[in-house]
Write a protein that holds these residues in place. Structure first.
Motif, PDB file in Angstrom:
ATOM      1  N   UNK A 184       1.000  -1.284   0.308  1.00  0.00           N
ATOM      2  CA  UNK A 184       0.230   0.075  -0.065  1.00  0.00           C
ATOM      3  C   UNK A 184       0.636   0.780  -0.194  1.00  0.00           C
ATOM      4  N   UNK A 185      -0.341   1.821  -0.940  1.00  0.00           N
ATOM      5  CA  UNK A 185       0.797   3.654  -0.804  1.00  0.00           C
ATOM      6  C   UNK A 185       0.859   4.263   0.549  1.00  0.00           C
ATOM      7  N   UNK A 186       1.913   5.464   0.638  1.00  0.00           N
ATOM      8  CA  UNK A 186       1.500   6.110   2.083  1.00  0.00           C
ATOM      9  C   UNK A 186       3.198   7.212   1.574  1.00  0.00           C
ATOM     10  N   UNK A 187       2.790   8.010   0.308  1.00  0.00           N
ATOM     11  CA  UNK A 187       3.892   8.895   0.372  1.00  0.00           C
ATOM     12  C   UNK A 187       3.853  10.380   1.301  1.00  0.00           C
ATOM     13  N   UNK A 188       4.988  10.170   1.390  1.00  0.00           N
ATOM     14  CA  UNK A 188       5.722  12.047   2.381  1.00  0.00           C
ATOM     15  C   UNK A 188       4.964  12.914   1.567  1.00  0.00           C
ATOM     16  N   UNK A 189       4.423  13.951   1.418  1.00  0.00           N
ATOM     17  CA  UNK A 189       3.802  15.015   0.673  1.00  0.00           C
ATOM     18  C   UNK A 189       4.924  15.970   0.770  1.00  0.00           C
ATOM     19  N   UNK A 190       3.955  16.405  -0.401  1.00  0.00           N
ATOM     20  CA  UNK A 190       5.154  17.862  -0.655  1.00  0.00           C
ATOM     21  C   UNK A 190       5.219  18.566  -0.475  1.00  0.00           C
ATOM     22  N   UNK A 191       6.049  19.732   0.181  1.00  0.00           N
ATOM     23  CA  UNK A 191       6.099  21.091   0.966  1.00  0.00           C
ATOM     24  C   UNK A 191       6.751  22.485   0.856  1.00  0.00           C
ATOM     25  N   UNK A 192       5.773  23.266   0.386  1.00  0.00           N
ATOM     26  CA  UNK A 192       6.857  24.313   0.844  1.00  0.00           C
ATOM     27  C   UNK A 192       6.985  24.915   2.182  1.00  0.00           C
ATOM     28  N   UNK A 193       8.459  25.572   1.487  1.00  0.00           N
ATOM     29  CA  UNK A 193       9.198  26.263   2.944  1.00  0.00           C
ATOM     30  C   UNK A 193       8.995  27.747   2.837  1.00  0.00           C
ATOM     31  N   UNK A 194       9.323  28.504   4.171  1.00  0.00           N
ATOM     32  CA  UNK A 194       9.399  30.210   3.462  1.00  0.00           C
ATOM     33  C   UNK A 194       9.025  31.113   5.455  1.00  0.00           C
ATOM     34  N   UNK A 195      10.699  31.875   4.855  1.00  0.00           N
ATOM     35  CA  UNK A 195      10.562  32.570   5.680  1.00  0.00           C
ATOM     36  C   UNK A 195      11.751  33.860   5.236  1.00  0.00           C
ATOM     37  N   UNK A 196      11.724  34.631   6.366  1.00  0.00           N
ATOM     38  CA  UNK A 196      11.659  35.521   5.979  1.00  0.00           C
ATOM     39  C   UNK A 196      13.131  36.035   8.114  1.00  0.00           C
ATOM     40  N   UNK A 197      14.124  36.788   7.700  1.00  0.00           N
ATOM     41  CA  UNK A 197      15.134  37.134   8.901  1.00  0.00           C
ATOM     42  C   UNK A 197      15.706  38.352   8.945  1.00  0.00           C
ATOM     43  N   UNK A 198      15.551  39.132   9.732  1.00  0.00           N
ATOM     44  CA  UNK A 198      15.845  40.583  10.099  1.00  0.00           C
ATOM     45  C   UNK A 198      17.143  40.990  10.866  1.00  0.00           C
ATOM     46  N   UNK A 199      17.817  41.427  10.814  1.00  0.00           N
ATOM     47  CA  UNK A 199      18.502  42.220  12.098  1.00  0.00           C
ATOM     48  C   UNK A 199      18.290  42.845  12.328  1.00  0.00           C
ATOM     49  N   UNK A 200      17.681  43.315  13.676  1.00  0.00           N
ATOM     50  CA  UNK A 200      17.160  44.169  13.964  1.00  0.00           C
ATOM     51  C   UNK A 200      18.568  45.202  14.549  1.00  0.00           C
ATOM     52  N   UNK A 201      19.858  44.818  14.911  1.00  0.00           N
ATOM     53  CA  UNK A 201      21.081  44.818  15.620  1.00  0.00           C
ATOM     54  C   UNK A 201      21.769  44.385  15.110  1.00  0.00           C
ATOM     55  N   UNK A 202      22.654  44.652  15.546  1.00  0.00           N
ATOM     56  CA  UNK A 202      24.069  43.803  14.904  1.00  0.00           C
ATOM     57  C   UNK A 202      24.855  42.570  16.125  1.00  0.00           C
ATOM     58  N   UNK A 203      23.328  42.190  17.139  1.00  0.00           N
ATOM     59  CA  UNK A 203      23.050  41.580  18.354  1.00  0.00           C
ATOM     60  C   UNK A 203      21.815  40.592  18.038  1.00  0.00           C
ATOM     61  N   UNK A 204      20.958  41.297  17.486  1.00  0.00           N
ATOM     62  CA  UNK A 204      19.593  41.033  17.469  1.00  0.00           C
ATOM     63  C   UNK A 204      18.926  40.515  16.637  1.00  0.00           C
ATOM     64  N   UNK A 205      18.392  39.411  15.920  1.00  0.00           N
ATOM     65  CA  UNK A 205      18.292  38.785  14.872  1.00  0.00           C
ATOM     66  C   UNK A 205      16.204  38.343  14.723  1.00  0.00           C
ATOM     67  N   UNK A 206      15.402  38.709  14.293  1.00  0.00           N
ATOM     68  CA  UNK A 206      14.198  37.900  14.733  1.00  0.00           C
ATOM     69  C   UNK A 206      13.423  37.624  12.924  1.00  0.00           C
ATOM     70  N   UNK A 207      12.736  36.208  13.018  1.00  0.00           N
ATOM     71  CA  UNK A 207      12.627  35.488  12.149  1.00  0.00           C
ATOM     72  C   UNK A 207      11.114  35.107  12.107  1.00  0.00           C
ATOM     73  N   UNK A 208      11.113  35.204  10.954  1.00  0.00           N
ATOM     74  CA  UNK A 208       9.378  34.050  10.948  1.00  0.00           C
ATOM     75  C   UNK A 208       9.374  33.412   9.481  1.00  0.00           C
ATOM     76  N   UNK A 209       8.100  32.666   9.659  1.00  0.00           N
ATOM     77  CA  UNK A 209       8.152  31.693   8.335  1.00  0.00           C
ATOM     78  C   UNK A 209       7.377  30.262   8.623  1.00  0.00           C
ATOM     79  N   UNK A 210       7.038  29.293   7.782  1.00  0.00           N
ATOM     80  CA  UNK A 210       6.254  28.507   7.619  1.00  0.00           C
ATOM     81  C   UNK A 210       6.230  27.598   6.229  1.00  0.00           C
ATOM     82  N   UNK A 211       5.778  26.518   6.954  1.00  0.00           N
ATOM     83  CA  UNK A 211       5.320  25.302   5.838  1.00  0.00           C
ATOM     84  C   UNK A 211       4.115  25.228   5.293  1.00  0.00           C
ATOM     85  N   UNK A 212       3.911  24.317   3.991  1.00  0.00           N
ATOM     86  CA  UNK A 212       2.575  24.256   3.895  1.00  0.00           C
ATOM     87  C   UNK A 212       3.631  23.080   2.925  1.00  0.00           C
TER      88      UNK A 212
END
Length: 408
Positions: free
Chosen positions: A270-298
């Motif tokens: 029987x078939x049980x495939x691993x599904x396709x996935x789309x990953x997306x993300x963004x990263x921004x350096x607020x300062x030289x020491x502080x980075x924030x990130x976000x994103x997700x998967x579909x």
């Protein structure tokens, strides 16, 4: 040890820490410190953002790590509690990167999917009509290993692309042993006193592709997308049995009441495939020491072939995270992920249940030398309880991880 026979026959439900029914989102311990990894430009990009590898310094990099998890699955029905636990789930990872000029080449291995070995000592609600009382032991393994090879190329100062190939080898194994005082009662088969063993090994393998793009307009902002194609997997059972258990099991599995056992019968495909996935993300350096990130998967779950497991909609998740360098050597990380699996009520049963979840993470990076960095992390996955036909499904995961990345 007193156990109910077949309590975990198909209960090797995946320990996916995201919205896919199978695929693991947590490829490395870094995810467990901050799940928003999809726009990373570190060595972790070999797993989450291969197009970003061109931004590493020239050289060779090797990373090795592992994750340990304590996983609890639980079902409640009519005041009865059915519980299973795997305190030592392990996911290793290993990667190599060669960066030179506009090119970067990578290879990595690790866990692509899979879950714990579960043992429900008090049975499970939807198989109660199959079971009497007695003694028996059940051991199971559900593991998907992956190997990836690929390359990334810098098109110009802002854009880079990547492509690669993925190989998956999957196993879903079960070993059953029972003594004569164990009774099976699937109608219309009368109650029997059975003894013997039944060992089933289900295996599959397949290939898929990985394609990525990265956009870095300046030193502070980075954005990325990665697409992993579906991997077709057809599982075939190679099984053998002894005693009257081995003789009876195929007949039981052919009965409507015993249909949950059908996948482990010798020769079943029987078939049980691993599904396709789309990953997306963004990263921004607020300062030289502080980075924030976000994103997700579909996850394109509804388009994957899953014999006997219809009813899934596409899954998705979103995440946020942050990193802050508190000293020359130490950087602290934390993050959050929310996931919806796309599982409808008709997909829930004692063989599998995919719950939506909240993930909370924390971690630290330690730069021991200019060429050696350690990552430490911990994660709690809070699954959202869901009730279907009088059964309340629950699970939770606590995990820790450690990895090291070395440049030479």
């Amino acid at each position: 040890m007193k156990k109910i026979l077949f309590g975990c026959i198909a209960l090797l439900s995946t320990a996916s820490y995201g919205a896919s029914v199978d695929a693991l989102a947590n490829s490395t311990p870094a995810y467990m410190g901050n799940p928003a990894q999809n726009a990373t430009l570190t060595t972790e990009a070999a797993y989450y953002n291969p197009a970003g590898l061109v931004h590493l310094e020239d050289g060779n990099y090797i990373s090795v790590g592992g994750q340990l998890s304590n996983i609890t699955y639980e079902m409640e029905k009519g005041g009865e509690n059915y519980k299973a636990n795997d305190p030592l789930g392990l996911i290793p990872n290993l990667s190599y990167i060669h960066k030179s000029g506009d090119w970067a080449f990578y290879g990595n291995t690790g866990g692509a999917a899979g879950g714990p070995t579960l043992d429900y000592e008090d049975g499970v609600p939807l198989l109660d009509n199959l079971l009497g009382t007695g003694t028996g032991t059940v051991e199971g393994k559900n593991a998907y290993a992956m190997a990836n090879l690929g390359a990334a190329y810098r098109l110009n100062n802002e854009w880079s692309v990547a492509a690669g190939v993925k190989y998956i080898y999957a196993q879903r194994n079960i070993e059953i042993e029972t003594s004569k005082d164990a009774n099976l009662t699937p109608l219309p088969i009368p109650k029997y006193a059975v003894d013997g063993t039944y060992d089933a090994e289900r295996t599959a393998q397949g290939f898929g592709g990985t394609f990525g793009i990265n956009y870095r307009p300046n030193d502070r902002l980075n954005m990325a997308m990665t697409y992993n194609t579906k991997v077709k997997l057809e599982f075939e059972a190679d099984s053998k049995g002894t005693g009257n258990l081995g003789a009876m099991l195929p007949t039981i599995a052919s009965n409507p009441a015993g249909a949950a056992l059908a996948p482990i019968i010798d020769g079943d495909k029987r078939w049980r495939d691993l599904p396709a996935e789309l990953k997306y993300g963004v990263a921004y350096k607020m300062t030289d020491k502080w980075t924030v990130m976000g994103g997700g998967n579909y996850y394109f779950v509804s388009e994957a072939d899953t014999d006997g497991k219809d009813g899934f909609k596409n899954g998705w998740e979103v995440n946020v995270g942050t990193e802050y360098q508190v000293s020359e050597r130490w950087t602290l990380t934390t993050g959050y992920n929310y996931a919806e699996t796309g599982a409808t009520d008709e997909t829930f049963n004692d063989t599998e249940f995919a719950l939506d979840s909240h993930i909370f993470t924390a971690g630290a990076k330690f730069q021991q030398t200019p060429n050696l960095e350690w990552t430490f992390s911990t994660m709690y996955v809070d699954y959202i309880d869901h009730e279907v036909d009088g059964v309340n499904y629950k699970k939770n995961i606590i995990a820790t991880g450690i990895s090291a990345a070395y440049k030479f």
